[in-house]
Enzyme design. Structure first.
Site, PDB file in Angstrom:
ATOM      1  N   GLU A 289       7.111  -2.941  -1.067  1.00  0.00           N
ATOM      2  CA  GLU A 289       6.913  -1.945  -0.012  1.00  0.00           C
ATOM      3  C   GLU A 289       6.441  -2.599   1.283  1.00  0.00           C
ATOM      4  OE1 GLU A 289       6.082   2.112  -2.403  1.00  0.00           O
ATOM      5  OE2 GLU A 289       4.271   0.947  -2.090  1.00  0.00           O
ATOM      6  N   ASP A 363       7.463   5.118 -10.848  1.00  0.00           N
ATOM      7  CA  ASP A 363       6.207   5.231 -10.110  1.00  0.00           C
ATOM      8  C   ASP A 363       5.361   6.427 -10.557  1.00  0.00           C
ATOM      9  OD1 ASP A 363       4.216   4.769  -8.314  1.00  0.00           O
ATOM     10  OD2 ASP A 363       5.322   5.415  -6.544  1.00  0.00           O
ATOM     11  N   GLU A 391      -1.077  11.645  -7.895  1.00  0.00           N
ATOM     12  CA  GLU A 391      -0.135  11.556  -6.776  1.00  0.00           C
ATOM     13  C   GLU A 391       1.105  12.405  -6.991  1.00  0.00           C
ATOM     14  OE1 GLU A 391       1.095   7.547  -5.848  1.00  0.00           O
ATOM     15  OE2 GLU A 391       2.681   8.228  -4.500  1.00  0.00           O
TER      16      GLU A 391
HETATM   17  C1  GCU Z   1       3.224   4.437  -4.770  1.00  0.00           C
HETATM   18  C2  GCU Z   1       2.368   5.114  -3.754  1.00  0.00           C
HETATM   19  C3  GCU Z   1       1.923   4.170  -2.679  1.00  0.00           C
HETATM   20  C4  GCU Z   1       1.280   2.942  -3.322  1.00  0.00           C
HETATM   21  C5  GCU Z   1       2.249   2.327  -4.287  1.00  0.00           C
HETATM   22  C6  GCU Z   1       1.667   1.155  -5.065  1.00  0.00           C
HETATM   23  O1  GCU Z   1       4.460   4.100  -4.213  1.00  0.00           O
HETATM   24  O2  GCU Z   1       3.081   6.178  -3.179  1.00  0.00           O
HETATM   25  O3  GCU Z   1       1.003   4.843  -1.874  1.00  0.00           O
HETATM   26  O4  GCU Z   1       0.913   2.023  -2.364  1.00  0.00           O
HETATM   27  O5  GCU Z   1       2.613   3.277  -5.241  1.00  0.00           O
HETATM   28  O6  GCU Z   1       1.331   1.353  -6.211  1.00  0.00           O
HETATM   29  O7  GCU Z   1       1.579   0.065  -4.539  1.00  0.00           O
END
Ligand code: GCU
Length: 681
Positions: A289, A363, A391
């Site tokens: 990410e 996730d 979440e």
């Molecule tokens: C999910 C979540 C993010 C978080 C990510 C992670 O995608 O939405 O907010 O940073 O998990 O576990 O790194």
């Protein structure tokens, strides 16, 4: 007021006269030498528990024979240890386990709590208090408890500005501004709660880490927290940003093979351990990410993790390296990426590296099959990452007890060593004794008065700790304990509410993502329904990518004719998922694209079954509400009202999920809503 601040450590007054009589006569005199900070806090906990529950201020005696309750390490009880347990049992409980037992000395029956260490004593005292809180008989005790995993850790996704990523319970409890001078009572109560369920580590900051956490200014604050937690057996860990050497170290690169970078991390580790001699280690989110990582420099996950591991090794720290990696630019099924990137490095990580794998490959969905990396890395330490903060489970407004979700994954058979190699067995290190072991839970804690936003969300924190200690425990037992400790021991309360808790996860799956659907939540927020989302900027953040509904059917084909993610599972799991007839229906649309008229096990066709699930989910919330409404006289007004309001939001949201999904998917199925269901408004 009973506002939930005390969590499951309410220590309610025991009113059952017979119980009070037995407990008081047995526990009035205590042999308990308190020589360390750890045994000191254990003693304080014991005496406040006994005062609150029994109005009993125990008399400390100096000789074992005078005590009704005897608490001490094996060393302190040398004269009687042979009466308590064999050497082999003391060996089995290790450094953190304990024994609670009835013994008879000089004709008098005693309760003894013993362990090899003071931290074992602290856990033993909490275990003993739990017996009283759940009103267990204390004259037939023979309890042997020890943790099955080494690192039992809460991951806080807390930012330094006190916002919490995916946090639904208020601001971060870490008040960085007032640290190090001000130790909030909350820190102590946090440590008590964790110790009471065996959690022994805390990662203080978000995985999307701010490099500033490693500056001296912050390390001094971290030290203050570490000092506050130490008596409770809790070590602190930090999430670190891979580019820290550039951001705060003025280096031009963070390349893990660069000697200057390696030296920077060694120096930083030395500095940390100067302040915190028992610092736990680092948690790292790299190359996921958008986060920096070793791949930024053409290096591998192993290069990155091992470099940090080498810096921590002289101090006995560990690296928890996350396997939650994905990248929109990788054109393949996102579910496959972690396995593809990590499997080749099995056996290539340093002994103090543990790979932290989410329970499923996408996730933290309401339901996912277990992550295929469990079972694929026999020579690598693996820890699981669960998410306590909800979440994708309705935040802190929906009552969803997660123990059944955790258990479904822990109990799943990977077939890594033939039949019977459950995920839990792998996490416990049963298949490779050389490895280190652990479980992490993404915390659901904030500065709300009740910590977790929803009174019942506390149960997920509790359940995580209990399962990290021993994954073999049942959801039923955990719910039972939590209800009794948090509310009361009245069976007309405990029984129906336990049923509510145990069904709540399946209920949420039904009204959100039945039959293996996943990631059809609203974009970014991940709260309400958003199955129509197809413009999120990247394919793997859209809902249509995951459900693939069209006029022909619905579901993600991950079989050999599709993305072939099934190939990452071992035979026979792979075959079971591959074959439409043997794929468990709960994972149907996870692995298969199925035509709308496909006959499901109930006899309904797929479309009708989908509608049925969505409606059942909503109806189950309605029954939850009805059961709770009957509890008005059994719980305090404050929490009664809080839960009642939250349930009514949950009911509305469940209806919204149902109506949105049914009407949206109907545009593809073109089939009528089956008779018996009202047409959604
Ligand atoms: C999910 C979540 C993010 C978080 C990510 C992670 O995608 O939405 O907010 O940073 O998990 O576990 O790194």
């Amino acid at each position: 007021a009973d506002n939930g601040y005390k969590l499951w450590l309410e220590y309610h007054k025991i009113t059952d006269a017979a119980k009070v009589k037995i407990y008081t006569s047995q526990l009035g005199t205590t042999f308990f030498q308190t020589k360390s900070a750890q045994s000191g806090v254990a003693y304080n906990e014991l005496s406040s528990g006994l005062i609150d529950m029994l109005n009993l201020k125990p008399v400390k005696v100096s000789s074992v024979k005078d005590g009704g309750l005897i608490i001490g390490t094996r060393n302190e009880l040398r004269d009687i240890d042979h009466v308590i347990a064999a050497d082999s049992l003391f060996e089995r409980i290790g450094n953190e386990g304990y024994i609670i037992k009835n013994i008879v000395i000089a004709g008098r029956k005693k309760v003894v709590v013993t362990a090899n260490t003071d931290i074992g004593i602290l856990y033993g005292v909490f275990g003993f208090l739990r017996l009283l809180e759940t009103q267990t008989d204390i004259n037939k005790l023979n309890i042997v408890e020890y943790p099955r995993t080494m690192y039992r850790i809460l991951d806080h996704w807390d930012n330094l500005n006190r916002t919490v990523e995916r946090g639904y319970a208020g601001a971060s409890i870490w008040n960085w501004h007032k640290l190090p001078g001000y130790i909030d009572q909350r820190y102590i109560d946090y440590a008590r709660a964790n110790a009471s369920v065996g959690i022994n580590g805390s990662v203080l900051n978000n995985v999307n880490a701010n490099a500033l956490i490693l500056t001296t200014d912050y390390l001094i604050k971290v030290k203050a927290l570490a000092d506050a937690f130490r008596p409770y057996g809790i070590k602190v860990y930090l999430s670190v940003k891979f580019s820290s050497p550039i951001e705060i170290g003025k280096l031009k690169t963070a390349d893990p093979l660069d000697p200057q970078v390696q030296q920077w991390w060694k120096d930083k580790a030395n500095e940390i351990y100067h302040y915190i001699p028992d610092f736990g280690g680092f948690l790292v989110k790299a190359n996921s990410e958008g986060q920096p990582g070793p791949q930024t420099y053409g290096r591998t996950h192993a290069d990155g993790a091992n470099m940090l591991a080498d810096a921590l090794a002289p101090h006995h720290g560990i690296v928890m390296w996350r396997a939650f990696v994905y990248d929109n630019n990788v054109p393949d099924d996102r579910a496959k990426q972690a396995y593809n990137e990590f499997k080749p490095f099995d056996g290539k990580f340093r002994p103090n590296v543990i790979i932290q794998v989410k329970n499923g490959a996408i996730d933290f969905q309401p339901r996912e099959p277990f992550h295929p990396l469990f079972g694929a890395m026999p020579n690598t330490s693996l820890m699981i990452e669960f998410q306590l903060t909800q979440e994708y489970l309705g935040f802190s407004t929906h009552l969803v007890f997660e123990a059944p979700l955790f258990k479904e994954c822990l109990d799943a058979d990977t077939y890594a060593m033939g039949k019977g190699a459950s995920v839990a067995n792998i996490l416990e290190g049963k298949y490779n004794r050389k490895l280190i072991t652990g479980m992490a839970g993404v915390a659901n804690i904030g500065s709300d008065i009740n910590w977790c936003g929803h009174p019942f969300a506390q149960a997920n924190w509790f359940a995580f700790g209990r399962l990290a200690w021993n994954p073999g425990q049942s959801s039923d037992k955990i719910a039972d304990e939590w209800l009794r400790m948090t509310f009361n021991n009245d069976l007309t309360f405990v029984k129906p509410m336990k049923r509510v808790m145990l069904q709540s996860r399946e209920t949420a799956v039904n009204y959100m993502t039945p039959l293996g659907l996943h990631h059809i939540m609203g974009v970014n927020t991940h709260y309400g329904p958003g199955p129509w989302v197809d413009d999120a900027g990247r394919a793997d953040w859209t809902a249509v990518y995951y459900h693939k509904a069209d006029s022909g059917g619905i579901g993600f084909n991950r079989t050999s004719t599709g993305s072939n993610a099934v190939s990452q599972y071992l035979i026979p799991v792979r075959d079971r998922f591959e074959n439409l007839n043997t794929c468990p229906e709960k994972y149907l649309l996870w692995f298969h694209h199925v035509k709308w008229t496909y006959p499901t096990k109930s006899g309904r066709n797929l479309w009708n079954e989908l509608v049925y699930r969505y409606y059942t989910g909503v109806d189950s919330v309605k029954s939850m509400q009805q059961i709770w409404n009957n509890m008005a006289s059994k719980v305090d007004a404050e929490r009664f009202t809080a839960v009642k309001q939250l349930m009514s939001i949950q009911y509305q949201e469940a209806q919204r999920w149902r109506d949105a999904c049914v009407l949206y998917f109907q545009t593809f199925s073109q089939l009528p809503i089956p008779p018996g269901y009202e047409t959604p408004a």
